[in-house]
Design an enzyme around this catalytic site. Structure first.
Site, mmCIF file in Angstrom:
data_model
loop_
_atom_site.group_PDB
_atom_site.id
_atom_site.type_symbol
_atom_site.label_atom_id
_atom_site.label_comp_id
_atom_site.label_asym_id
_atom_site.label_seq_id
_atom_site.Cartn_x
_atom_site.Cartn_y
_atom_site.Cartn_z
ATOM 1 N N ARG A 58 33.954 22.143 36.750
ATOM 2 C CA ARG A 58 34.834 22.861 35.836
ATOM 3 C C ARG A 58 34.118 24.041 35.181
ATOM 4 N NH1 ARG A 58 36.640 18.836 32.160
ATOM 5 N NH2 ARG A 58 35.209 19.623 30.607
ATOM 6 N N TYR A 111 51.955 43.491 25.810
ATOM 7 C CA TYR A 111 52.583 42.671 26.862
ATOM 8 C C TYR A 111 53.435 41.566 26.205
ATOM 9 C CZ TYR A 111 52.573 39.439 30.901
ATOM 10 O OH TYR A 111 52.920 38.585 31.922
ATOM 11 N N ASP A 184 43.440 44.404 26.667
ATOM 12 C CA ASP A 184 44.035 44.066 27.963
ATOM 13 C C ASP A 184 43.844 45.291 28.855
ATOM 14 O OD1 ASP A 184 45.730 43.676 30.163
ATOM 15 O OD2 ASP A 184 47.074 42.390 29.008
ATOM 16 N N LYS A 209 46.764 41.095 39.295
ATOM 17 C CA LYS A 209 47.269 42.432 39.611
ATOM 18 C C LYS A 209 46.289 43.154 40.545
ATOM 19 C CE LYS A 209 50.625 41.379 36.705
ATOM 20 N NZ LYS A 209 50.609 41.551 35.270
HETATM 21 C C1 PLP Z 1 50.873 40.557 34.254
HETATM 22 C C2 PLP Z 1 50.156 40.863 33.029
HETATM 23 C C3 PLP Z 1 49.486 39.852 32.326
HETATM 24 C C4 PLP Z 1 49.576 38.400 32.719
HETATM 25 O O1 PLP Z 1 49.054 38.107 33.978
HETATM 26 P P1 PLP Z 1 49.539 36.797 34.771
HETATM 27 O O2 PLP Z 1 48.472 36.595 35.775
HETATM 28 O O3 PLP Z 1 50.886 37.106 35.332
HETATM 29 O O4 PLP Z 1 49.589 35.685 33.766
HETATM 30 C C5 PLP Z 1 48.786 40.210 31.200
HETATM 31 N N1 PLP Z 1 48.742 41.487 30.785
HETATM 32 C C6 PLP Z 1 49.373 42.479 31.421
HETATM 33 C C7 PLP Z 1 49.281 43.871 30.902
HETATM 34 C C8 PLP Z 1 50.108 42.197 32.563
HETATM 35 O O5 PLP Z 1 50.772 43.178 33.177
#
Ligand code: PLP
Length: 407
Positions: A58, A111, A184, A209
């Site tokens: 883990r 977000y 972020d 992403k």
């Molecule tokens: C998609 C996204 C997230 C979350 O990612 P997931 O892997 O879908 O949980 C967080 N911040 C931003 C800016 C995003 O576009």
């Protein structure tokens, strides 16, 4: 300053340690929970907190370790932790820094699911003072900072609104009271925004992403500087956060081509943004690399590139016309998430602030420009816009609208 070309070359070599991969170029997928020790002395040594070959699957394993090291180096941070989704990385980074009675500032353009978490969990259930702030505030944020402000959260450009934030100015104000700056960084990736050179303490990627880049895994990673790392690591361990080795492998594989993919996303998205900016049915294009964007000067000062995601505001159209637009699109899919090789389009709720819509009365769409030939994508949008507005319906703005949640 780390420039983009340097980062591109590093992408090929980051985190590669052939002693962990038996000589193969890529570290294999290590599946495992138990790690056997040969004797008690070795067992004691494995339990040292900073030993990467820790005592249990883990905490890390060679696949996960290779990925966290590569991301931490690329971001320019100290160390990184993995999470099973981007949202989990955001929420656990916040949980790691905050205690009952602390004050948290989050931008109004954050977000959506992070905003919901801050309001529904941190504020309602954990006694944290959550305050939304206007994302265009720079030094002006000083007037909102309190002695108990522990975290100032930033996201630039913001989700849905694509507003650019003055992160260095915000960081100076936050650090004056010892608060942490959490970013972020999913849109820019560390290739186009180097967080730790701009005052950030924790940089978060929804690796789902661009890092993974192929819409085939969910993964989050948070990278901390030396000051924030003990709190981030503590939170990841206390909440039992980790990620699957198959997903980590896919992220590592995706990252090797991040530079060339982003170069193409950037060029194609800009071409299409400029085309749409001149289209008679498009009221506004929300893309920070366009001179018309409100945050363009700060974007130009702080970022070294732009990626494939941006917004457009269409002339008001009826539900039937909007439906026709999406039915006529051939290359853009309708779906959540972004950052993969494929193009996507989504209708969005028009964001409101202080009771007023941010970008007028039109229909907001979010586009992700994928790796198809840009001229084909441009033709696809052009023919779908023609078809939509050719449909003769009476305008119906009060009717049900197709609205998607953000992801
Ligand atoms: C998609 C996204 C997230 C979350 O990612 P997931 O892997 O879908 O949980 C967080 N911040 C931003 C800016 C995003 O576009």
């Amino acid at each position: 300053m780390q420039d983009c070309d340097y980062q591109n070359t590093r992408l090929t070599h980051l985190g590669r340690d052939t002693s962990m991969s038996a000589g193969f170029v890529n570290v294999p997928v290590c599946r495992g929970s138990t790690i056997l020790a040969d004797n008690l002395e070795q067992w004691a040594q494995r339990k040292e907190p900073d030993n990467p070959y820790a005592s249990y699957g883990r905490f890390t394993n060679p696949t996960l370790q290779t990925l966290t090291q590569a991301v931490a180096e690329l971001e320019g941070g100290f160390q990184a932790s993995l999470f099973p989704s981007g949202l989990a990385a955001c929420t656990h980074a916040l949980l790691g820094m905050l205690e009952v009675g602390d004050h948290l500032l989050i931008p109004d353009s954050v977000y959506g699911p992070v905003r919901a978490f801050a309001q529904q969990v941190l504020a309602s259930r954990m006694g944290i003072q959550v305050q939304l702030y206007e994302p265009s505030l720079a030094e002006g944020i000083a007037s909102l900072i309190r002695p108990n402000t522990k975290v100032v959260y930033v996201e630039s450009p913001g989700s849905a609104t694509f507003e650019i934030q003055d992160i260095p100015a915000i960081a100076r104000c936050a650090h004056a009271v010892g608060a942490y700056v959490l970013l972020d960084n999913t849109w820019a990736t560390p290739l186009f925004f180097t967080p730790f050179e701009h005052g950030v303490d924790v940089s978060i990627q929804a690796a789902t992403k661009y890092l993974t880049g192929h819409s085939d895994a969910l993964l989050g990673v948070a990278t901390a500087n030396e000051r924030a790392w003990p709190l981030l690591r503590r939170a990841a361990h206390d909440f039992g956060q980790t990620a699957g080795p198959d997903d980590a492998f896919l992220a590592l594989r995706g990252m090797r081509t991040l530079g060339v993919r982003l170069r193409q996303h950037q060029a194609s998205a800009l071409q299409i943004a400029r085309f749409l900016e001149n289209h008679p049915k498009v009221q506004q294009v929300l893309h920070p690399a366009l001179e018309s964007h409100r945050g363009h000067a700060i974007w130009k000062r702080d970022f070294t590139g732009s990626t494939g995601l941006f917004g457009i505001v269409l002339e008001p159209l009826s539900e039937a016309q909007l439906s026709r637009f999406f039915k006529t699109l051939r290359l853009f899919g309708i779906g959540l998430s972004w950052g993969g090789f494929e193009s996507l389009a989504l209708p969005m709720d028009m964001p409101k602030r202080n009771g007023r819509t941010l970008f007028g009365e039109g229909q907001l769409l979010r586009l992700h420009v994928g790796l198809e030939e840009p001229q084909h994508l441009q033709q696809d949008l052009a023919q779908a816009l023609d078809a939509a507005y050719a449909l003769n319906t009476s305008r119906n703005t009060s009717g049900l609208r197709l609205v998607a949640q953000q992801a």
